[in-house]
Design a protein around this motif. Sequence first.
Motif, PDB file in Angstrom:
ATOM      1  N   ALA A 247       3.060  -2.475  -5.790  1.00 29.22           N
ATOM      2  CA  ALA A 247       3.114  -3.094  -7.113  1.00 29.22           C
ATOM      3  C   ALA A 247       2.295  -2.304  -8.131  1.00 29.22           C
ATOM      4  CB  ALA A 247       2.624  -4.536  -7.040  1.00 29.22           C
ATOM      5  N   SER A 248       1.214  -1.693  -7.693  1.00 28.40           N
ATOM      6  CA  SER A 248       0.396  -0.878  -8.582  1.00 28.40           C
ATOM      7  C   SER A 248       1.080   0.438  -8.925  1.00 28.40           C
ATOM      8  CB  SER A 248      -0.963  -0.606  -7.935  1.00 28.40           C
ATOM      9  OG  SER A 248      -1.756   0.247  -8.734  1.00 28.40           O
ATOM     10  N   LEU A 249       1.747   1.049  -7.922  1.00 27.88           N
ATOM     11  CA  LEU A 249       2.414   2.332  -8.141  1.00 27.88           C
ATOM     12  C   LEU A 249       3.749   2.177  -8.860  1.00 27.88           C
ATOM     13  CD1 LEU A 249       1.811   4.054  -4.665  1.00 27.88           C
ATOM     14  CD2 LEU A 249       0.697   4.626  -6.848  1.00 27.88           C
ATOM     15  N   PHE A 250       4.470   1.080  -8.579  1.00 31.64           N
ATOM     16  CA  PHE A 250       5.826   0.903  -9.107  1.00 31.64           C
ATOM     17  C   PHE A 250       5.981  -0.493  -9.735  1.00 31.64           C
ATOM     18  CE2 PHE A 250       6.056   3.570  -5.241  1.00 31.64           C
ATOM     19  CZ  PHE A 250       6.530   4.762  -5.797  1.00 31.64           C
ATOM     20  N   PRO A 251       5.192  -0.820 -10.739  1.00 31.98           N
ATOM     21  CA  PRO A 251       5.228  -2.193 -11.277  1.00 31.98           C
ATOM     22  C   PRO A 251       6.585  -2.595 -11.842  1.00 31.98           C
ATOM     23  CG  PRO A 251       3.968  -0.729 -12.723  1.00 31.98           C
ATOM     24  CD  PRO A 251       4.218   0.013 -11.449  1.00 31.98           C
ATOM     25  N   GLN A 252       7.316  -1.663 -12.456  1.00 29.31           N
ATOM     26  CA  GLN A 252       8.592  -2.012 -13.063  1.00 29.31           C
ATOM     27  C   GLN A 252       9.709  -2.157 -12.035  1.00 29.31           C
ATOM     28  OE1 GLN A 252       8.370  -2.959 -16.196  1.00 29.31           O
ATOM     29  NE2 GLN A 252       6.224  -2.391 -15.914  1.00 29.31           N
ATOM     30  N   ARG A 253       9.439  -1.771 -10.793  1.00 33.47           N
ATOM     31  CA  ARG A 253      10.433  -1.933  -9.725  1.00 33.47           C
ATOM     32  C   ARG A 253      10.035  -3.052  -8.764  1.00 33.47           C
ATOM     33  NH1 ARG A 253      10.397   4.493  -8.391  1.00 33.47           N
ATOM     34  NH2 ARG A 253      10.722   5.193 -10.539  1.00 33.47           N
ATOM     35  N   THR A 254       8.977  -3.771  -9.105  1.00 36.03           N
ATOM     36  CA  THR A 254       8.468  -4.835  -8.239  1.00 36.03           C
ATOM     37  C   THR A 254       9.177  -6.141  -8.555  1.00 36.03           C
ATOM     38  OG1 THR A 254       6.292  -3.786  -8.052  1.00 36.03           O
ATOM     39  CG2 THR A 254       6.420  -6.138  -7.561  1.00 36.03           C
ATOM     40  N   GLY A 255       9.852  -6.693  -7.553  1.00 41.92           N
ATOM     41  CA  GLY A 255      10.539  -7.962  -7.721  1.00 41.92           C
ATOM     42  C   GLY A 255       9.678  -9.116  -7.233  1.00 41.92           C
ATOM     43  N   ARG A 256      10.226  -9.926  -6.362  1.00 38.80           N
ATOM     44  CA  ARG A 256       9.509 -11.088  -5.831  1.00 38.80           C
ATOM     45  C   ARG A 256       8.704 -10.651  -4.614  1.00 38.80           C
ATOM     46  NH1 ARG A 256      14.919 -14.849  -6.618  1.00 38.80           N
ATOM     47  NH2 ARG A 256      14.939 -14.582  -8.909  1.00 38.80           N
ATOM     48  N   PHE A 257       7.406 -10.733  -4.727  1.00 39.88           N
ATOM     49  CA  PHE A 257       6.481 -10.278  -3.687  1.00 39.88           C
ATOM     50  C   PHE A 257       5.649 -11.447  -3.201  1.00 39.88           C
ATOM     51  CE2 PHE A 257       5.585  -5.499  -3.424  1.00 39.88           C
ATOM     52  CZ  PHE A 257       6.906  -5.161  -3.689  1.00 39.88           C
ATOM     53  N   VAL A 258       5.704 -11.720  -1.899  1.00 42.41           N
ATOM     54  CA  VAL A 258       4.832 -12.711  -1.267  1.00 42.41           C
ATOM     55  C   VAL A 258       3.839 -11.954  -0.398  1.00 42.41           C
ATOM     56  CG1 VAL A 258       4.672 -14.678   0.290  1.00 42.41           C
ATOM     57  CG2 VAL A 258       6.622 -14.483  -1.275  1.00 42.41           C
ATOM     58  N   LEU A 259       2.558 -12.117  -0.680  1.00 42.76           N
ATOM     59  CA  LEU A 259       1.490 -11.432   0.045  1.00 42.76           C
ATOM     60  C   LEU A 259       0.652 -12.499   0.737  1.00 42.76           C
ATOM     61  CD1 LEU A 259       0.498  -8.885  -2.762  1.00 42.76           C
ATOM     62  CD2 LEU A 259       2.293  -8.688  -1.018  1.00 42.76           C
ATOM     63  N   ASP A 260       0.875 -12.690   2.032  1.00 39.19           N
ATOM     64  CA  ASP A 260       0.302 -13.798   2.801  1.00 39.19           C
ATOM     65  C   ASP A 260      -0.868 -13.299   3.647  1.00 39.19           C
ATOM     66  OD1 ASP A 260      -0.220 -16.105   4.199  1.00 39.19           O
ATOM     67  OD2 ASP A 260       1.746 -16.257   5.139  1.00 39.19           O
ATOM     68  N   GLY A 261      -2.059 -13.832   3.362  1.00 37.06           N
ATOM     69  CA  GLY A 261      -3.268 -13.360   4.047  1.00 37.06           C
ATOM     70  C   GLY A 261      -3.788 -12.130   3.334  1.00 37.06           C
ATOM     71  N   GLY A 262      -4.153 -12.290   2.067  1.00 38.65           N
ATOM     72  CA  GLY A 262      -4.460 -11.164   1.205  1.00 38.65           C
ATOM     73  C   GLY A 262      -5.611 -10.298   1.682  1.00 38.65           C
ATOM     74  N   VAL A 263      -5.457  -8.995   1.495  1.00 35.22           N
ATOM     75  CA  VAL A 263      -6.486  -8.001   1.786  1.00 35.22           C
ATOM     76  C   VAL A 263      -6.996  -7.446   0.461  1.00 35.22           C
ATOM     77  CG1 VAL A 263      -6.903  -5.698   2.750  1.00 35.22           C
ATOM     78  CG2 VAL A 263      -5.567  -7.371   4.043  1.00 35.22           C
ATOM     79  N   ASP A 264      -8.306  -7.304   0.344  1.00 42.88           N
ATOM     80  CA  ASP A 264      -8.894  -6.639  -0.819  1.00 42.88           C
ATOM     81  C   ASP A 264      -9.027  -5.161  -0.484  1.00 42.88           C
ATOM     82  OD1 ASP A 264     -10.374  -5.587  -2.868  1.00 42.88           O
ATOM     83  OD2 ASP A 264     -12.003  -7.047  -2.749  1.00 42.88           O
ATOM     84  N   PRO A 265      -8.148  -4.301  -1.000  1.00 35.43           N
ATOM     85  CA  PRO A 265      -8.133  -2.898  -0.578  1.00 35.43           C
ATOM     86  C   PRO A 265      -9.289  -2.074  -1.103  1.00 35.43           C
ATOM     87  CG  PRO A 265      -6.492  -3.275  -2.278  1.00 35.43           C
ATOM     88  CD  PRO A 265      -7.061  -4.606  -1.948  1.00 35.43           C
ATOM     89  N   THR A 266     -10.145  -2.658  -1.940  1.00 33.12           N
ATOM     90  CA  THR A 266     -11.264  -1.901  -2.505  1.00 33.12           C
ATOM     91  C   THR A 266     -12.561  -2.079  -1.721  1.00 33.12           C
ATOM     92  OG1 THR A 266     -11.952  -3.688  -4.007  1.00 33.12           O
ATOM     93  CG2 THR A 266     -10.250  -2.162  -4.795  1.00 33.12           C
ATOM     94  N   MET A 267     -12.551  -2.927  -0.695  1.00 38.18           N
ATOM     95  CA  MET A 267     -13.771  -3.196   0.061  1.00 38.18           C
ATOM     96  C   MET A 267     -14.112  -2.048   0.999  1.00 38.18           C
ATOM     97  SD  MET A 267     -13.248  -7.192   1.080  1.00 38.18           S
ATOM     98  CE  MET A 267     -14.851  -7.319   1.889  1.00 38.18           C
ATOM     99  N   ASP A 268     -15.413  -1.825   1.212  1.00 39.37           N
ATOM    100  CA  ASP A 268     -15.824  -0.806   2.176  1.00 39.37           C
ATOM    101  C   ASP A 268     -15.846  -1.407   3.576  1.00 39.37           C
ATOM    102  OD1 ASP A 268     -18.341  -2.048   2.722  1.00 39.37           O
ATOM    103  OD2 ASP A 268     -19.242  -1.028   1.017  1.00 39.37           O
ATOM    104  N   GLU A 269     -16.026  -0.527   4.565  1.00 39.55           N
ATOM    105  CA  GLU A 269     -15.864  -0.937   5.964  1.00 39.55           C
ATOM    106  C   GLU A 269     -16.886  -1.992   6.396  1.00 39.55           C
ATOM    107  OE1 GLU A 269     -13.088   0.726   6.560  1.00 39.55           O
ATOM    108  OE2 GLU A 269     -13.649   1.721   4.701  1.00 39.55           O
ATOM    109  N   ARG A 270     -18.124  -1.822   5.951  1.00 43.34           N
ATOM    110  CA  ARG A 270     -19.158  -2.781   6.372  1.00 43.34           C
ATOM    111  C   ARG A 270     -18.872  -4.170   5.834  1.00 43.34           C
ATOM    112  NH1 ARG A 270     -22.701   0.139   3.317  1.00 43.34           N
ATOM    113  NH2 ARG A 270     -20.801   1.337   2.979  1.00 43.34           N
TER     114      ARG A 270
END
Length: 527
Positions: A247-270
């Motif tokens: 959705a970040s890379l292709f926002p204009q091509r993003t249709g209906r997106f269900v994201l179940d059990g969300g991950v925060d991709p900016t968090m560090d490993e610890r």
Amino acid sequence: MTRTRTARSLAASVAVAALALTGCAPQSGQDSEPAATSEADPNVTAGTDAALATYYNQDLSWGECDYPPEDQDAAENLDCARVIVPVDYANPGAGDTFVEVSRLSSSEDDPQGTLFLNPGGPGGSGVDMMLSAGFFASASVRDNYDIVGFDPRGVDRSDGIECLTDQEMDEWRAEPAFDPGSETVADMRATYAEIGTKCKEKSSPVVSHMDTQSVAKDLDVMRAVFDQPATHYLGFSYGTEIGATYASLFPQRTGRFVLDGGVDPTMDERAVTLDQAKGFEDNLRHWVEDCQETNNQCVVGNDGVDAGMKKIQDLLAKVAEEEITVSDGRRITPVNAVEGILVPLYSTASYPQLNSALDKAFDGNFDELLSYSDSNHGRSSSGEYTSNVSEAFTAVNCLDTVSRNVSEQDMAEAAQTMEREAPTFGPYLSYGDAACQGWPDEPVEPLDSYAADTDQPLLVVGTTHDPATPYAWSEALVEKLGNARLLTNDGWGHTAYVSGDSCIKDAVDTYLVSGAVPDEGTTCGSA
């Protein structure tokens, strides 16, 4: 999604542990390069890189899926194909790889489009997921969409990487939890450097390009190949990171997106590992409480939750101190035992299995606990690893690592915090940062932002007591995406759409079929 050495593929079990990890490859469509279409629909290919035109314009050759005999009934209505994609999107001329897809066509003559599924991981197989498509997509969704599962690049049938033999995998999993008193961080780095080197020696070049951004770009090629102006997507756990990246890379091509059990991709490993350790500790306490309330002879006793937790902690300490073997002669380690406990905590429906496994373990029989750990790594009862889930998990996580500049002092301090806040699991989930510090490939540059300027809101589903993807991650994902709505499941276990809660199911189905998002603040379930 977990990013530590000790729990490297737990989040994949939202689908993987429940399905047979068996092979599926098309009996036709084995082309090594994409076949061009006669003329591309400009609505489908608008804005795509000209250097990628051959990939976006390819035709697919469909054939029967090569599922094993025991799965033929489930696979009766599925067909399979390969989508050819570049190994390296920064250098499309450097060679190709492929993505295996499995399709369940809609029963309707004119469905709304294609809905892509991903079960999580990293390393989860969407092709295996399709054997249970009726479980992961309701009847109304299946009527309105062709359902397509895919193995992400480097996973299983999609040019799957190879690293360790079955024996080497057993030996790797038999290593005890990291102990700074008996080994060094350099030892862990060296172990992962050796594994990474073997991966690169035995695999195609895709092993160096399994990052989530590349997977998201593959998804956009699949969108075009399936003749879709917009991508519709249902992703669980790590699958939400694939979706958010897309959705970040292709926002204009993003249709209906269900994201179940969300991950925060900016968090560090610890931060990831600490949150998960606390989440599983919370869910284990809930299991103990449930056991004591419903069973007059609870396997961990009836003297209160703290006493029950202490009994489990003592069991893990015993495994660490003694050489305990199971019936096939393998030694069980605390890491194996921890995984054997964590896997049944993904769903309250598996609470009875955890009770059974612990009951036997307290009597000295650890076979059942180890079997849950085995299932988490794709190991069959015959000793064969039928998927590459653990190797793929490690490769993806190390390529996606937010930062490798973590000192040993930082790791030690994080370990102390984890043991204090998650006394049952914390001692066995520390020092994960060191693993990727030894990986031979450098991580990819992270996205500057996950803001998604999409035409309609994405739907993020978060469960208040989700152990693997804590609720706060879904809240953070909604904030980072910007144009997203949070649907809350007040309950226990990992992910919500397939939990059996009709309120969640109806809200997700309505969104996928009509595009209508739930009202702000909608909460289902009752913890």
